[in-house]
Design an enzyme around this catalytic site. Structure first.
Site, PDB file in Angstrom:
ATOM      1  CG  ASP A 133      48.475  72.786 -38.131  1.00  0.00           C
ATOM      2  OD1 ASP A 133      48.530  71.627 -38.590  1.00  0.00           O
ATOM      3  OD2 ASP A 133      49.182  73.157 -37.170  1.00  0.00           O
ATOM      4  CG  HIS A 141      40.700  69.252 -30.949  1.00  0.00           C
ATOM      5  ND1 HIS A 141      41.699  69.752 -30.156  1.00  0.00           N
ATOM      6  CD2 HIS A 141      40.037  68.357 -30.166  1.00  0.00           C
ATOM      7  CE1 HIS A 141      41.650  69.187 -28.953  1.00  0.00           C
ATOM      8  NE2 HIS A 141      40.655  68.335 -28.937  1.00  0.00           N
TER       9      HIS A 141
HETATM   10  P1  OAD Z   1      49.232  74.077 -25.816  1.00  0.00           P
HETATM   11  O1  OAD Z   1      49.538  75.452 -26.313  1.00  0.00           O
HETATM   12  O2  OAD Z   1      48.372  73.956 -24.616  1.00  0.00           O
HETATM   13  O3  OAD Z   1      50.585  73.305 -25.510  1.00  0.00           O
HETATM   14  C1  OAD Z   1      51.646  73.275 -26.415  1.00  0.00           C
HETATM   15  C2  OAD Z   1      52.802  72.525 -25.772  1.00  0.00           C
HETATM   16  O4  OAD Z   1      53.837  72.430 -26.739  1.00  0.00           O
HETATM   17  C3  OAD Z   1      53.399  73.215 -24.535  1.00  0.00           C
HETATM   18  O5  OAD Z   1      53.596  72.262 -23.499  1.00  0.00           O
HETATM   19  C4  OAD Z   1      54.749  73.751 -25.049  1.00  0.00           C
HETATM   20  O6  OAD Z   1      55.765  73.710 -24.056  1.00  0.00           O
HETATM   21  C5  OAD Z   1      55.069  72.756 -26.138  1.00  0.00           C
HETATM   22  N1  OAD Z   1      55.926  73.293 -27.210  1.00  0.00           N
HETATM   23  C6  OAD Z   1      55.992  74.551 -27.714  1.00  0.00           C
HETATM   24  N2  OAD Z   1      56.870  74.628 -28.715  1.00  0.00           N
HETATM   25  C7  OAD Z   1      57.393  73.376 -28.872  1.00  0.00           C
HETATM   26  C8  OAD Z   1      58.347  72.801 -29.747  1.00  0.00           C
HETATM   27  N3  OAD Z   1      58.948  73.506 -30.697  1.00  0.00           N
HETATM   28  N4  OAD Z   1      58.614  71.480 -29.606  1.00  0.00           N
HETATM   29  C9  OAD Z   1      58.014  70.731 -28.646  1.00  0.00           C
HETATM   30  N5  OAD Z   1      57.112  71.235 -27.800  1.00  0.00           N
HETATM   31  C10 OAD Z   1      56.793  72.531 -27.907  1.00  0.00           C
HETATM   32  O7  OAD Z   1      48.612  73.278 -27.068  1.00  0.00           O
HETATM   33  P2  OAD Z   1      47.806  71.885 -27.068  1.00  0.00           P
HETATM   34  O8  OAD Z   1      48.265  71.008 -25.962  1.00  0.00           O
HETATM   35  O9  OAD Z   1      47.853  71.368 -28.436  1.00  0.00           O
HETATM   36  O10 OAD Z   1      41.670  72.810 -28.555  1.00  0.00           O
HETATM   37  O11 OAD Z   1      46.346  72.372 -26.759  1.00  0.00           O
HETATM   38  C11 OAD Z   1      45.311  71.422 -26.761  1.00  0.00           C
HETATM   39  C12 OAD Z   1      44.021  72.037 -27.209  1.00  0.00           C
HETATM   40  O12 OAD Z   1      43.752  73.204 -26.446  1.00  0.00           O
HETATM   41  C13 OAD Z   1      44.022  72.558 -28.631  1.00  0.00           C
HETATM   42  O13 OAD Z   1      43.792  71.553 -29.597  1.00  0.00           O
HETATM   43  C14 OAD Z   1      42.910  73.535 -28.614  1.00  0.00           C
HETATM   44  C15 OAD Z   1      43.213  74.233 -27.328  1.00  0.00           C
HETATM   45  O14 OAD Z   1      42.155  74.800 -26.674  1.00  0.00           O
HETATM   46  C16 OAD Z   1      40.552  73.309 -29.092  1.00  0.00           C
HETATM   47  O15 OAD Z   1      40.514  74.393 -29.656  1.00  0.00           O
HETATM   48  C17 OAD Z   1      39.386  72.408 -28.946  1.00  0.00           C
END
Ligand code: OAD
Length: 264
Positions: free
Chosen positions: A106, A121
């Site tokens: 983003d 990514h």
């Molecule tokens: P996820 O949606 O898998 O995880 C987001 C994490 O952030 C979760 O553990 C939530 O509990 C936490 N979370 C949510 N709101 C929050 C807040 N306000 N403060 C702190 N933590 C919070 O997203 P990613 O781990 O980024 O890849 O996912 C990794 C990759 O999977 C992405 O980059 C994307 C996706 O498939 C591709 O598209 C290649």
């Protein structure tokens, strides 16, 4: 370990690396992937965001990315992005090393002022030509006039209303695709190398808002820990990174980080 122990460590850290995921942008109103309301709850990730879908049905994938670009139009960096940009500024002023690795596409970290950033990514705002591989910045929403008012794609759709002539084109005539990493694709080698280097060489590795289930990002905290760094996690809920972390701060990144990083 406690907040004060973390802050003492931070004050003495020469090399800080931060890894972020979708959770860092959640408070800006951008859907995460796996939590409640997450994009991958509605869409089949490995099917949709894949080279196979692109080859078979590029219009469907452009509908999805056009929708994600549309979501971004009124979104701003939140206190978590600002806190990360401020700690980088402090490290720069004090001649200490800082690097941010983000899985997010983003670009809100850049908007908040972060400079030393690896976007593992890719970016929603960069497009790559499928013919000549040129990468161009493009902020058009809708991506082409054909996509005006198209909204979110139907998750059950196998076909799209959009044809090749509706898609964005490069000056060479090739079709432009989002410059992002899809499932089954490799990361850019330079991003991989940089991410490994700054994970290996830091003293403190801070992981914010990622479920840490997607590799190679998920493996970076292990690399950092095995190389001798302390690992800290800021996340809404427990994640697998907790197995290697020395510090855990559970809650919203936008509420925790400004105070934790002492940049309020
Ligand atoms: P996820 O949606 O898998 O995880 C987001 C994490 O952030 C979760 O553990 C939530 O509990 C936490 N979370 C949510 N709101 C929050 C807040 N306000 N403060 C702190 N933590 C919070 O997203 P990613 O781990 O980024 O890849 O996912 C990794 C990759 O999977 C992405 O980059 C994307 C996706 O498939 C591709 O598209 C290649």
């Amino acid at each position: 370990m406690s907040k004060s122990a973390f802050q003492e460590l931070l004050a003495n850290t020469r090399r800080l690396t931060i890894l972020t995921g979708a959770g860092v942008s959640a408070e800006s109103g951008i859907p995460t992937f796996r939590g409640a309301g997450g994009l991958w709850r509605t869409y089949q990730a490995t099917e949709l965001a894949s080279p196979q879908t692109w080859n078979a049905n590029p219009g469907l994938l452009w509908e999805f990315y056009n929708y994600r670009r549309q979501i971004m139009l009124d979104k701003k960096p939140n206190p978590a992005h600002h806190a990360i940009a401020k700690i980088e500024k402090r490290f720069r002023e004090e001649n200490r090393q800082f690097h941010l690795i983000t899985q997010n596409i983003d670009d809100l970290h850049l908007e908040a002022g972060s400079q030393n950033v690896t976007r593992m990514h890719g970016s929603l705002w960069l497009l790559r030509c499928c013919l000549c591989s040129q990468i161009v910045e493009n902020r058009n929403v809708p991506i082409t006039p054909s996509f005006e008012g198209s909204g979110s794609p139907d998750p059950k759709a196998k076909q799209s209303n959009f044809q090749k002539e509706d898609l964005p084109k490069c000056s060479c005539g090739g079709i432009l695709r989002p410059h992002v990493v899809w499932f089954g694709e490799s990361l850019a080698i330079e991003d991989m190398e940089k991410s490994h280097e700054v994970s290996r060489e830091c003293d403190l590795f801070l992981v914010v808002g990622t479920s840490a289930v997607v590799y190679p990002a998920a493996g970076l905290s292990v690399i950092a820990q095995r190389s001798g760094a302390k690992v800290a996690v800021v996340n809404l809920e427990p994640t697998t990174t907790d197995q290697v972390s020395d510090f855990n701060f559970q809650g919203k990144a936008g509420e925790i980080l400004p105070d934790l990083l002492m940049v309020e």
